[in-house]
Every structure is written in structure tokens, then in C-alpha cells.
Motif scaffolding. Structure first.
Motif, PDB file in Angstrom:
ATOM      1  N   MET A 196       0.822  -1.204   0.000  1.00 26.75           N
ATOM      2  CA  MET A 196       0.000   0.000   0.000  1.00 26.75           C
ATOM      3  C   MET A 196       0.862   1.262   0.000  1.00 26.75           C
ATOM      4  SD  MET A 196      -3.429  -0.873   2.219  1.00 26.75           S
ATOM      5  CE  MET A 196      -2.611  -1.266   3.749  1.00 26.75           C
ATOM      6  N   ALA A 197       2.009   1.200   0.691  1.00 26.21           N
ATOM      7  CA  ALA A 197       2.933   2.338   0.676  1.00 26.21           C
ATOM      8  C   ALA A 197       3.504   2.537  -0.732  1.00 26.21           C
ATOM      9  CB  ALA A 197       4.061   2.110   1.679  1.00 26.21           C
ATOM     10  N   GLU A 198       3.818   1.431  -1.418  1.00 22.67           N
ATOM     11  CA  GLU A 198       4.303   1.529  -2.794  1.00 22.67           C
ATOM     12  C   GLU A 198       3.244   2.148  -3.705  1.00 22.67           C
ATOM     13  OE1 GLU A 198       5.462  -2.416  -3.898  1.00 22.67           O
ATOM     14  OE2 GLU A 198       6.792  -2.616  -2.155  1.00 22.67           O
ATOM     15  N   ALA A 199       1.994   1.762  -3.493  1.00 23.76           N
ATOM     16  CA  ALA A 199       0.910   2.324  -4.299  1.00 23.76           C
ATOM     17  C   ALA A 199       0.755   3.823  -4.034  1.00 23.76           C
ATOM     18  CB  ALA A 199      -0.400   1.601  -3.991  1.00 23.76           C
ATOM     19  N   LEU A 200       0.841   4.217  -2.770  1.00 26.20           N
ATOM     20  CA  LEU A 200       0.736   5.629  -2.428  1.00 26.20           C
ATOM     21  C   LEU A 200       1.825   6.453  -3.096  1.00 26.20           C
ATOM     22  CD1 LEU A 200      -0.195   5.816   1.369  1.00 26.20           C
ATOM     23  CD2 LEU A 200      -1.363   6.955  -0.522  1.00 26.20           C
ATOM     24  N   ALA A 201       3.011   5.883  -3.185  1.00 28.94           N
ATOM     25  CA  ALA A 201       4.148   6.611  -3.744  1.00 28.94           C
ATOM     26  C   ALA A 201       3.966   6.931  -5.220  1.00 28.94           C
ATOM     27  CB  ALA A 201       5.432   5.811  -3.542  1.00 28.94           C
ATOM     28  N   VAL A 202       3.137   6.140  -5.909  1.00 27.12           N
ATOM     29  CA  VAL A 202       2.931   6.369  -7.344  1.00 27.12           C
ATOM     30  C   VAL A 202       1.487   6.768  -7.660  1.00 27.12           C
ATOM     31  CG1 VAL A 202       4.823   4.891  -8.069  1.00 27.12           C
ATOM     32  CG2 VAL A 202       2.566   3.876  -7.721  1.00 27.12           C
ATOM     33  N   GLY A 203       0.746   7.185  -6.639  1.00 28.93           N
ATOM     34  CA  GLY A 203      -0.601   7.700  -6.878  1.00 28.93           C
ATOM     35  C   GLY A 203      -1.693   6.668  -6.953  1.00 28.93           C
TER      36      GLY A 203
END
Length: 314
Positions: free
Chosen positions: A221-228
């Protein structure tokens, strides 16, 4: 359905735009998106007239817009809900008919600086309602657990709660009272990274494995947040209408690579890409067309695919 990262992207976008803006008018274009506001669409619009937005907040997949008087506009995006921002120039062009109205525009908030906040929802599973006294935390979602990005998140408690449950591990991941914000996309990715079958019983998980699993859920989820957010569905957009860039491999969303890794030769797996989004009728038709004996219970469990479960194998 938009999950925590997609909702957080929307919240962050709104946080730069709506705080301090006064609502000069509200138009409800369709009653269904405000169905949870029991007094009805007219009352929804009238109560928000003149209210001032505060800093947007979120818990799990729910988003709310606190108001200066202590109430809040509670929002759930459902499957296709979007908040879209129109600048004063764009809003003026809308009023003059120079820009076509979004075909799925459901609720419009006209603001004091001439800008507009529009709630669009193609499928109308999402919705808005007014939460009395809900500026800090709406009572309607107080039962929902905190998410991994909340300062109040207690990983030790989440691990203990999950291991006490007598259910399948994926069901526990999707239980918003344990850890909120995790949906199908990120649950499946976390299970893939932890090398766990979705049907594994939670009370058989070791403490270390549960820590690992929840850690993977937070990481993806943190990876997803980092790319929108994810690019899995074109309806997952921010307030400017832009999709995220996270591209999760659809092959492993349904666990089909577990089958490949153990070198089983399942004829149905050849069509797994198309089958992911097929209807039950299409899957039944596929089952009837393939040759060979019916999958064993053990094969169904190890295959890890809830879409192709029960299909025949060579």
C-alpha cells in the motif's frame, strides 16, 4: 473498489484545495448517491449551504470532509466514485455550456471562490451523507479499525487479533475491524509476497508469519501511495482525473502462479488472464468445454484460484 491508497490519494488532493472554502450551493443531480442521508436530497443540499470545509480526513476506505460547525460530509467511493475539482475558469465555462457536463456527475458543490467540487459515480455504489458531530470521527465508521498509516495503529494488537480469528486468512485481511483499508487487490498481493494460500486458517499462522503478512500489506500500500495508487481500473483517479501508476500483475492477483510454481499442468490456467473478469456463466461454459477429470479438492486448494476453482484439468 478503490482501497486505502486510492482513497488517500483523493484525500491528499482535496487537502490542498478545499480547507477554508465556503459552500455557496449544492446541487444533487441524482438521489441515489445521497441515499444514506435519510432526510433526503433537498435536506442534504440545504444543510450544507454556507458551511465551511476543514481539513479532509480518512479512516480505511472512508473519507470525510469536516465542517467548521463540527459536522462532516462522509464519503465512500464505492466502486467508481470520484471527486473532481473544477477551477473557477473551468466552472464558469461549465455554466456557459462551453464544457460538456460529466455524464456521471451526481453531486456538485459550488464554492465561494467560483470553483466547484464534483462527486461523480458511474455505478452509484458510493455515496455521501452528513454525519452529525462527525468532524473528528463520524459515528458511522467508529467501529472500523485503524490502518497501518494511522499513528494509533498497533501492529502487535493486529497480529494477536488476526491469529485469534477462526477464519481464512484472506477473510481476516479484508475484515475492516482488524486492519482497515485492505481490499482484494492489496490482500492478494500481500498473500503472494508472503507465499500464503488465501484459504489458510488464521489460527494456524505463526506469529512471525502474521507479522510478515501484515508487513507486506503495509509495504504494497505504501508503494501504491508513492505512485498515486493502482492502475488496475481507469476509474481510480485523483481530483485531477489522473490514474495511479502501480501495475500489479493480474496473473498473481488470483494466485495462479502458485499452480505454475509447483509445476501442475492445468489446462484452465492457459485462459487465466481472460477468466479473471469472466462472469459465472462464462466460467461454467469453460468448465463444460475442457476435457479430463474434475479437479480434486487438494488441487483446488493448492491452485489458489477462486475464479478457476472446479474447472477440469488434463
Amino acid at each position: 473498489m478503490p482501497e486505502l491508497p486510492e482513497v488517500e490519494v483523493v484525500r491528499r488532493g482535496l487537502a490542498t484545495l478545499v480547507p477554508g472554502r465556503r459552500i455557496s450551493g449544492v446541487t444533487v443531480h441524482h438521489p441515489r448517491p445521497v441515499r444514506r442521508h435519510l432526510p433526503g436530497p433537498d435536506d442534504f443540499a440545504a444543510r450544507l449551504q454556507g458551511e465551511v470545509f476543514d481539513q479532509p480526513r480518512r479512516r480505511g476506505k472512508y473519507l470525510w470532509l469536516p465542517l467548521a460547525d463540527g459536522d462532516a460530509v462522509l464519503a465512500h467511493l464505492g466502486m467508481s466514485g470520484q471527486f473532481r475539482w473544477h477551477t473557477p475558469d473551468a466552472a464558469t465555462a461549465d455554466l456557459r455550456g462551453e464544457v460538456p457536463v460529466h455524464r456521471h456527475e451526481r453531486v456538485t458543490f459550488d464554492l465561494d471562490d467560483g470553483s466547484r467540487l464534483v462527486f461523480c459515480d458511474q455505478r452509484m455504489f458510493g455515496g455521501l451523507s452528513i454525519s452529525d458531530g462527525g468532524a473528528e470521527l463520524p459515528a458511522e465508521i467508529a467501529h472500523i479499525g485503524v490502518d497501518p498509516f494511522d499513528p494509533a495503529y498497533d501492529l502487535d494488537r493486529a497480529v494477536a487479533t488476526m491469529r485469534r480469528r477462526r477464519t481464512q486468512v484472506k477473510r481476516a485481511l479484508l475484515d475492516q475491524t482488524v486492519v482497515s483499508g485492505i481490499g482484494n487487490i492489496y490482500a492478494d498481493e500481500a498473500l503472494w509476497r508472503a507465499r500464503l494460500h488465501w484459504g489458510r486458517a488464521t489460527d494456524t499462522l505463526s506469529r512471525a508469519k502474521t507479522y510478515e503478512l501484515l508487513g507486506h500489506a503495509a509495504d504494497v500500500m505504501a508503494e501504491a501511495l508513492a505512485v498515486g495508487g493502482t492502475s488496475f481500473d481507469a476509474l481510480y483517479v485523483n481530483v485531477n482525473g489522473e490514474s495511479g501508476d502501480l501495475n500489479i500483475d493480474v496473473e498473481r492477483v488470483e494466485g495462479s502462479r502458485v499452480l505454475e510454481r509447483r509445476d501442475w499442468q492445468c489446462r484452465a490456467s492457459v485462459l487465466r488472464r481472460q477468466a479473471i473478469l469472466w462472469s459465472d456463466l462464462a466460467r461454467r461454459a469453460l468448465t463444460e468445454q475442457l476435457d479430463g477429470p474434475t479437479c480434486s479438492v487438494a488441487h483446488r486448494r493448492n491452485c489458489g484460484s477462486r475464479i478457476m476453482r472446479g474447472a477440469t484439468c488434463a
